[in-house]
Write an enzyme that holds these catalytic residues in place. Structure first.
Site, PDB file in Angstrom:
ATOM      1  N   TRP A 320       0.828  -1.204   0.000  1.00  0.00           N
ATOM      2  CA  TRP A 320       0.000   0.000   0.000  1.00  0.00           C
ATOM      3  C   TRP A 320       0.864   1.258   0.000  1.00  0.00           C
ATOM      4  O   TRP A 320       0.512   2.268  -0.596  1.00  0.00           O
ATOM      5  CB  TRP A 320      -0.913   0.002   1.233  1.00  0.00           C
ATOM      6  N   HIS A 321       2.019   1.179   0.656  1.00  0.00           N
ATOM      7  CA  HIS A 321       2.896   2.347   0.743  1.00  0.00           C
ATOM      8  C   HIS A 321       3.544   2.693  -0.582  1.00  0.00           C
ATOM      9  O   HIS A 321       3.953   3.835  -0.790  1.00  0.00           O
ATOM     10  CB  HIS A 321       3.986   2.119   1.794  1.00  0.00           C
ATOM     11  N   GLY A 322       3.683   1.737  -1.461  1.00  0.00           N
ATOM     12  CA  GLY A 322       4.308   2.047  -2.733  1.00  0.00           C
ATOM     13  C   GLY A 322       4.535   0.815  -3.579  1.00  0.00           C
ATOM     14  O   GLY A 322       4.625  -0.312  -3.068  1.00  0.00           O
ATOM     15  N   PHE A 481       2.958   8.397  -1.016  1.00  0.00           N
ATOM     16  CA  PHE A 481       2.135   7.213  -0.873  1.00  0.00           C
ATOM     17  C   PHE A 481       0.673   7.498  -1.194  1.00  0.00           C
ATOM     18  O   PHE A 481      -0.128   6.590  -1.230  1.00  0.00           O
ATOM     19  CB  PHE A 481       2.244   6.647   0.547  1.00  0.00           C
TER      20      PHE A 481
END
Length: 481
Positions: A320-322, A481
């Site tokens: 989800w962060h990247g 993000f």
């Protein structure tokens, strides 16, 4: 536009607050939506359409889910909503990653595949898509009503204090506040103080330790001293950058009459990774628990399935962060630690041991290196430096760019991490005492300590603005993000 910019502090925010407070109560959602769209369009006008379409889609599907809740048709509408929201996130955030990974797998690059374009990542997309998803799921579960006017729902999704980097809000927590909320001088002043503290965290502490972190990760094969110093600096930078943004978002919310849930609760005093995730990015941790971990079965299907669920949730949380394998490995690292702690019972017994705190900080630090690295090999270069593969100090000329001010402020940041829990509790107690009337109903006398705190906030704000004026533009880390 970022909170720590002159355009926001001296142009957008004063004008917005002036319009907001001049707007009648029944129309304040219109003011919020207009202001939030201006705030978002300051970055790029074209992606404002994507934000609006996502909002309209989630609202319409939410109505359908509510109308047919508890039926197969309602579940079908929920699936359409979830797939649609995740499709938006998947295309804009992960399509480039999948194309790059496929090209590497077949031994070429994107040009070799005949692809000469790159999708731009819309700022804040991870946050507003997750908010839309939580709304749909909560309506399906009966935890949130779908009877709000569209203007209130649109204002919730676009609410500018948290639009770009959280905290991740849930409509069920704010739906009553959109119907009715309190505006007072006390709440506004508390929000202003919280905003100033967050701004100081970003400008004075996070930005001051950033050069040391950047130097370590930009240096090929850093020496042991630089590798450890840079990793620790990034650990501090990320905390003060992100918690500073959250403080500012919560403060802005209070200035507008909203009470947002806390997003950080002093994570670097944790004695286990389990405790760390109860204190770090709380809104994301709770989101992953309530909408992913529990949906996968949580701990209800036996120990083995529990460990798999923990691992899967953290890997997806990392992704989800990247769109980068570094985030996948970071999630795998934390998922493994959570599973080990659950298996051994360490998450319950760690608080009894003095070495639990430094051990937890070490594990978190190791993870942050992978999180910060641009690619997996860069992370292992830093790991190699930390265990002495490149000597103690490496190239001495590398250290020449570190200033005395940076060293001093890094030491201040270390002190602030461990002093913050005590000072924050003291400040909260004093402010609560001020807001409580006397037993006889008369107004409470303002404590001298609170007056001194107010003066301190103003001084911190002044120093922060002066520091802001002399430094170059520095975006928040979580904007990516």
């Amino acid at each position: 536009m970022v909170f720590s910019s002159e355009s926001f502090l001296f142009l957008f925010l004063p004008l917005f607050l002036l319009v907001y407070y001049a707007t009648p109560t029944r129309l304040k959602s219109y003011a919020i939506l207009a202001g939030s769209y201006v705030f978002y369009a300051w970055w790029r006008v074209d992606f404002l359409g994507l934000l609006f379409l996502t909002t309209a889609f989630a609202y319409v599907i939410g109505q359908k889910v509510s109308q047919h809740r508890g039926t197969s048709r309602g579940r079908s509408y929920l699936i359409i909503g979830v797939v649609g929201c995740l499709g938006v996130l998947g295309i804009f955030k992960y399509l480039n990653f999948f194309i790059d990974s496929f090209a590497a797998l077949v031994g070429t690059d994107t040009a070799g595949l005949g692809i000469h374009w790159r999708l731009i990542l819309p700022i804040g997309i991870s946050f507003y898509v997750f908010q839309a998803l939580s709304y749909l799921i909560d309506v399906h579960r009966g935890d949130a009503a779908a009877d709000a006017p569209f203007i209130d729902f649109a204002a919730f999704i676009a609410l500018f204090p948290q639009l770009i980097a959280g905290p991740i809000l849930r409509y069920k927590d704010l739906e009553d506040q959109f119907r009715e909320r309190t505006h007072s001088i006390e709440m506004f002043s508390a929000g202003f103080a919280r905003f100033i503290v967050g701004l100081a965290k970003k400008v004075i502490l996070a930005d001051a330790v950033a050069p040391l972190a950047d130097l370590a990760f930009a240096t090929d094969n850093p020496g042991m001293a630089l590798a450890w110093a840079g990793a620790a600096a990034y650990m501090l930078q990320l905390y003060f950058d992100f918690s500073g943004y959250s403080d500012m978002a919560i403060g802005l919310g209070k200035m507008m009459g909203f009470n947002f849930l806390e997003n950080f609760r002093f994570p670097y005093i944790s004695k286990s990774i389990t405790e760390f995730w109860r204190r770090w990015h709380i809104s994301l941790s709770n989101w992953l628990r309530d909408y992913l971990y529990i949906s996968l079965g949580g701990n209800r299907k036996g120990p083995a399935r529990t460990y798999i669920n923990l691992m899967l949730v953290m890997v997806l949380g990392g992704l989800w962060h990247g769109a980068n394998w570094t985030f996948v490995l970071w999630g795998f690292w934390h998922g493994s630690l959570l599973a080990v702690e659950r298996f051994t019972g360490w998450d319950r017994t760690a608080k009894n041991y003095w070495f639990a705190l430094p051990l937890t900080l070490l594990f978190v630090l190791i993870g942050w290196i992978m999180f910060r690295a641009a690619y997996v090999g860069e992370a292992f270069e830093v790991y190699g430096g930390m265990i002495g593969l490149n000597g103690i100090f490496g190239d001495p000329t590398v250290w020449m760019s570190i200033t005395r001010e940076s060293v001093a402020l890094t030491a201040l940041a270390v002190f602030a991490v461990f002093a913050e829990p005590y000072t924050w509790n003291a400040l909260s107690n004093e402010r609560n005492a001020m807001l409580q009337p006397n037993v006889d109903g008369t107004a409470a006398v303002v404590p001298v300590a609170l007056v001194l705190q107010t003066i301190a906030v103003l001084l911190i704000g002044t120093v922060t603005i002066l520091k802001l004026a002399e430094q170059s533009f520095s975006p928040f880390l979580y904007f990516q993000f």
